[in-house]
Design a protein around this motif. Sequence first.
Motif, PDB file in Angstrom:
ATOM      1  N   ASN A 116      -3.094  -7.224   0.170  1.00  0.00           N
ATOM      2  CA  ASN A 116      -3.115  -6.634   0.668  1.00  0.00           C
ATOM      3  C   ASN A 116      -1.257  -6.321   0.341  1.00  0.00           C
ATOM      4  O   ASN A 116      -0.140  -7.714  -0.160  1.00  0.00           O
ATOM      5  CB  ASN A 116      -2.769  -5.803   1.503  1.00  0.00           C
ATOM      6  CG  ASN A 116      -2.937  -4.474   1.986  1.00  0.00           C
ATOM      7  OD1 ASN A 116      -1.482  -3.447   1.951  1.00  0.00           O
ATOM      8  ND2 ASN A 116      -4.159  -3.597   2.262  1.00  0.00           N
ATOM      9  N   SER A 117      -0.571  -4.695   0.237  1.00  0.00           N
ATOM     10  CA  SER A 117       0.294  -4.884  -0.953  1.00  0.00           C
ATOM     11  C   SER A 117       1.879  -5.678   0.006  1.00  0.00           C
ATOM     12  O   SER A 117       2.840  -5.362  -1.273  1.00  0.00           O
ATOM     13  CB  SER A 117       0.808  -3.247  -1.956  1.00  0.00           C
ATOM     14  OG  SER A 117      -0.532  -2.965  -2.396  1.00  0.00           O
ATOM     15  N   SER A 145       1.657   3.162   7.113  1.00  0.00           N
ATOM     16  CA  SER A 145       0.604   3.285   5.739  1.00  0.00           C
ATOM     17  C   SER A 145      -0.364   2.995   6.141  1.00  0.00           C
ATOM     18  O   SER A 145      -0.806   2.039   6.829  1.00  0.00           O
ATOM     19  CB  SER A 145       1.992   3.322   4.307  1.00  0.00           C
ATOM     20  OG  SER A 145       2.917   3.902   4.534  1.00  0.00           O
ATOM     21  N   THR A 146      -1.709   3.632   5.155  1.00  0.00           N
ATOM     22  CA  THR A 146      -3.099   2.943   5.444  1.00  0.00           C
ATOM     23  C   THR A 146      -2.965   2.342   3.613  1.00  0.00           C
ATOM     24  O   THR A 146      -3.876   1.606   3.595  1.00  0.00           O
ATOM     25  CB  THR A 146      -4.179   3.585   6.017  1.00  0.00           C
ATOM     26  OG1 THR A 146      -4.146   4.690   5.660  1.00  0.00           O
ATOM     27  CG2 THR A 146      -3.671   3.487   7.994  1.00  0.00           C
ATOM     28  N   HIS A 147      -2.822   3.385   3.230  1.00  0.00           N
ATOM     29  CA  HIS A 147      -2.798   2.830   1.677  1.00  0.00           C
ATOM     30  C   HIS A 147      -2.103   2.739   0.574  1.00  0.00           C
ATOM     31  O   HIS A 147      -0.575   2.861   0.372  1.00  0.00           O
ATOM     32  CB  HIS A 147      -3.326   4.401   0.497  1.00  0.00           C
ATOM     33  CG  HIS A 147      -4.567   5.022   1.169  1.00  0.00           C
ATOM     34  ND1 HIS A 147      -5.297   5.845   0.897  1.00  0.00           N
ATOM     35  CD2 HIS A 147      -5.324   4.743   2.302  1.00  0.00           C
ATOM     36  CE1 HIS A 147      -6.289   6.782   1.706  1.00  0.00           C
ATOM     37  NE2 HIS A 147      -5.955   6.004   2.135  1.00  0.00           N
ATOM     38  N   ASN A 148      -1.576   0.815   1.002  1.00  0.00           N
ATOM     39  CA  ASN A 148      -0.769   0.439   0.268  1.00  0.00           C
ATOM     40  C   ASN A 148      -0.688  -0.123  -1.286  1.00  0.00           C
ATOM     41  O   ASN A 148      -1.429  -0.989  -1.208  1.00  0.00           O
ATOM     42  CB  ASN A 148      -0.526  -1.106   1.604  1.00  0.00           C
ATOM     43  CG  ASN A 148       0.752  -0.687   3.104  1.00  0.00           C
ATOM     44  OD1 ASN A 148       1.061   0.514   2.954  1.00  0.00           O
ATOM     45  ND2 ASN A 148      -0.471  -0.512   3.213  1.00  0.00           N
ATOM     46  N   ARG A 191       2.800   4.545  -0.460  1.00  0.00           N
ATOM     47  CA  ARG A 191       1.230   4.441   0.323  1.00  0.00           C
ATOM     48  C   ARG A 191       0.882   5.546   0.116  1.00  0.00           C
ATOM     49  O   ARG A 191       0.484   6.507   1.310  1.00  0.00           O
ATOM     50  CB  ARG A 191       2.457   3.575   1.177  1.00  0.00           C
ATOM     51  CG  ARG A 191       3.490   4.648   1.001  1.00  0.00           C
ATOM     52  CD  ARG A 191       4.286   6.192   2.520  1.00  0.00           C
ATOM     53  NE  ARG A 191       4.554   6.923   2.185  1.00  0.00           N
ATOM     54  CZ  ARG A 191       4.690   7.485   3.919  1.00  0.00           C
ATOM     55  NH1 ARG A 191       4.859   7.234   4.746  1.00  0.00           N
ATOM     56  NH2 ARG A 191       5.936   7.885   3.650  1.00  0.00           N
ATOM     57  N   HIS A 192       1.115   6.536  -0.909  1.00  0.00           N
ATOM     58  CA  HIS A 192       0.881   7.569  -1.273  1.00  0.00           C
ATOM     59  C   HIS A 192       1.531   8.782  -0.364  1.00  0.00           C
ATOM     60  O   HIS A 192       1.749   8.481   0.567  1.00  0.00           O
ATOM     61  CB  HIS A 192      -1.082   8.335  -0.232  1.00  0.00           C
ATOM     62  CG  HIS A 192      -2.198   7.623  -1.648  1.00  0.00           C
ATOM     63  ND1 HIS A 192      -3.672   7.057  -1.807  1.00  0.00           N
ATOM     64  CD2 HIS A 192      -2.041   8.073  -3.324  1.00  0.00           C
ATOM     65  CE1 HIS A 192      -4.369   7.264  -2.387  1.00  0.00           C
ATOM     66  NE2 HIS A 192      -2.954   7.441  -3.555  1.00  0.00           N
ATOM     67  N   ALA A 206       3.093  -1.046   8.198  1.00  0.00           N
ATOM     68  CA  ALA A 206       1.417   0.024   7.844  1.00  0.00           C
ATOM     69  C   ALA A 206       1.014  -0.355   8.580  1.00  0.00           C
ATOM     70  O   ALA A 206       1.158  -1.296   9.353  1.00  0.00           O
ATOM     71  CB  ALA A 206       1.648  -1.165   6.411  1.00  0.00           C
ATOM     72  N   SER A 214      -2.671  -4.227  -4.523  1.00  0.00           N
ATOM     73  CA  SER A 214      -0.934  -4.178  -5.108  1.00  0.00           C
ATOM     74  C   SER A 214      -0.917  -4.196  -6.236  1.00  0.00           C
ATOM     75  O   SER A 214      -0.136  -3.897  -7.699  1.00  0.00           O
ATOM     76  CB  SER A 214      -0.376  -5.543  -4.714  1.00  0.00           C
ATOM     77  OG  SER A 214      -1.102  -6.871  -5.450  1.00  0.00           O
ATOM     78  N   THR A 271      12.111  -1.464   8.209  1.00  0.00           N
ATOM     79  CA  THR A 271      11.694  -0.557   6.815  1.00  0.00           C
ATOM     80  C   THR A 271      13.129  -0.891   7.034  1.00  0.00           C
ATOM     81  O   THR A 271      13.859  -1.025   7.928  1.00  0.00           O
ATOM     82  CB  THR A 271      10.989  -0.687   7.639  1.00  0.00           C
ATOM     83  OG1 THR A 271      11.419   0.326   8.606  1.00  0.00           O
ATOM     84  CG2 THR A 271       9.526  -0.320   7.867  1.00  0.00           C
ATOM     85  N   TYR A 300       6.191  -0.150  -4.966  1.00  0.00           N
ATOM     86  CA  TYR A 300       5.735   0.286  -3.447  1.00  0.00           C
ATOM     87  C   TYR A 300       5.060   2.284  -3.366  1.00  0.00           C
ATOM     88  O   TYR A 300       6.203   2.954  -3.195  1.00  0.00           O
ATOM     89  CB  TYR A 300       6.380  -0.433  -2.641  1.00  0.00           C
ATOM     90  CG  TYR A 300       5.068   0.343  -1.551  1.00  0.00           C
ATOM     91  CD1 TYR A 300       4.096  -0.008  -1.016  1.00  0.00           C
ATOM     92  CD2 TYR A 300       6.217   0.884  -0.041  1.00  0.00           C
ATOM     93  CE1 TYR A 300       3.455  -0.176   0.468  1.00  0.00           C
ATOM     94  CE2 TYR A 300       5.391   1.108   0.881  1.00  0.00           C
ATOM     95  CZ  TYR A 300       4.491   0.964   1.160  1.00  0.00           C
ATOM     96  OH  TYR A 300       3.582   0.826   2.450  1.00  0.00           O
TER      97      TYR A 300
END
Length: 523
Positions: A270-271, A453-456, A303-304, A84, A489, A69, A301
């Motif tokens: 996934n993103s 992050s869970t909402h990617n 992730r909310h 994530a 994505s 990261t 990107y």
Amino acid sequence: MGAPYALDDSGVVVIIGSGAGGGTLGNELAQKGIDVVVLEAGKRHEFQDFINDEWDAFSQLSWLDARTTSGGWRVAKDFPGLPAWIVKAVGGSTIHWAGASLRFQPHEFKALTTYGQVAGANLLDWPVTSEELAPYYDKAEFKMGVTRTNEIAGLPGNNNYKVLKAGADKLGYKNCHTGRMAINSKERDGRQACQQTGFCFQGCKWGAKWSTLYSEIPKGEKTGKLEVRAESHVLKIEHDASGKVTGVVYADKDGKTQRQKARVVAVAGNSIESPRILLNSASSMFPNGLANSSGQVGRNYMRHMTGSVYAVFDKPVRMHRGTTMAGIISDESRHDPSRGFVGGYEMETLSLGLPFMAAFLNPGGWGRSFTTGLDNYEKMAGMWLVGEDMPQEQNGVTLHKEKKDKYGMPIPNVAFTDHANDIAMRNHAYKQGMAVYQAVGAIRTFPTPPYPSTHNLGTNRMSDKARDGVVNKWGQTHDIKNLFVSDGSQFTTGAAENPTLTIVALAIRQADYIAKAMGAKEI
């Protein structure tokens, strides 16, 4: 079970990933008589294999491959190897998701038009409208058994919800209930009703929560047209001299390289993994990666905007009992710039068990406020804050310059720094979340930083013009006709709502488009 397809069968649609996008697309195509091979990097765990223990379940299901990261986000400091929290298993993150199933609001499909130019943000209107998606939202809600739609009753409210509702009423919030959840409130579609066990993130042992693992995939396999290959880790996508994709190279469970030919390829990893695969598929014809003429693969990107608020009361709440996220306040999800930011956010009940609470309450923190928080675990209530974050071109997934995975492919680096709008929204949400609990007598409130992050979302985004994104309104890449993206994505912007319902609606719609284009010999 779906008949095994030959590696040299160039008539199949190959889908990479078996989660909300890939698993749904696979079943929808199989139901139309189209031959499908789903390549899933993880193992197949049936729902009776799930473990009602947070740490054991985390190591059983999570995507723990090396990642790095960078950027200003707190995750880079606290969880540098885990940007994530997603699943590596058949069913993807539909095993781990909470079940919240909310439609995006009409204005959220038109973020640029609605919010205007926001400095530092790369906003764009979606090429698909709320009206176009509405019939597919209908189909997705029916398929998933979303409560409060199709005359399906809401889930019962647990104590965590009752505290939230009492606070919402005191503050004058009008839109608070146990949510639109893809969790059966009564037996439906061959799946049991929710037993209120509370291990929603660890895989629902009852099959009450919708997951492609035990809903879409078995239905697809029954047609004889869908084959799911677990432990098939995709390395790259290949193409011919004309630029059409021709197949997918993957490592099987023994680490041997295999090559599955394909007529169409859909990427649904996934993103983080989806752009990584496209970038790792660079060739002399596509030196910057597949579908990347715009340079937008891996960028934007999201992730909310997230965070949590926990509160301690003088009497036991036992927030861990019952459905994890069956409670929502939607009043703040409106667009109202007078609050000091564009877009909005939801407040949703959340409970982590004691081991995860210790890890996530204040990562790396210790001391009196932390330990007294844990001492009062039984008397705590909790909520998760989730809102629309701003797409920024520099936030995204790139290939690491030196580090490689065990297959010799560069690992992804996930860079993220909050936009000023995200920070303003989070601070407002913390204030309101604390006020909800203080209104009903909380002794102490704890705002906590975002978890992994869970909402990617957003790294292969939809755009009207090829120069602005990666895919068109059907999730078909602008550059390559027989290459699609079928996961979060492809989101142009993030909206305030949990994304799974929209991923499923887009996959149902995409299946119609792919079937029609194949029938017309366009792909």
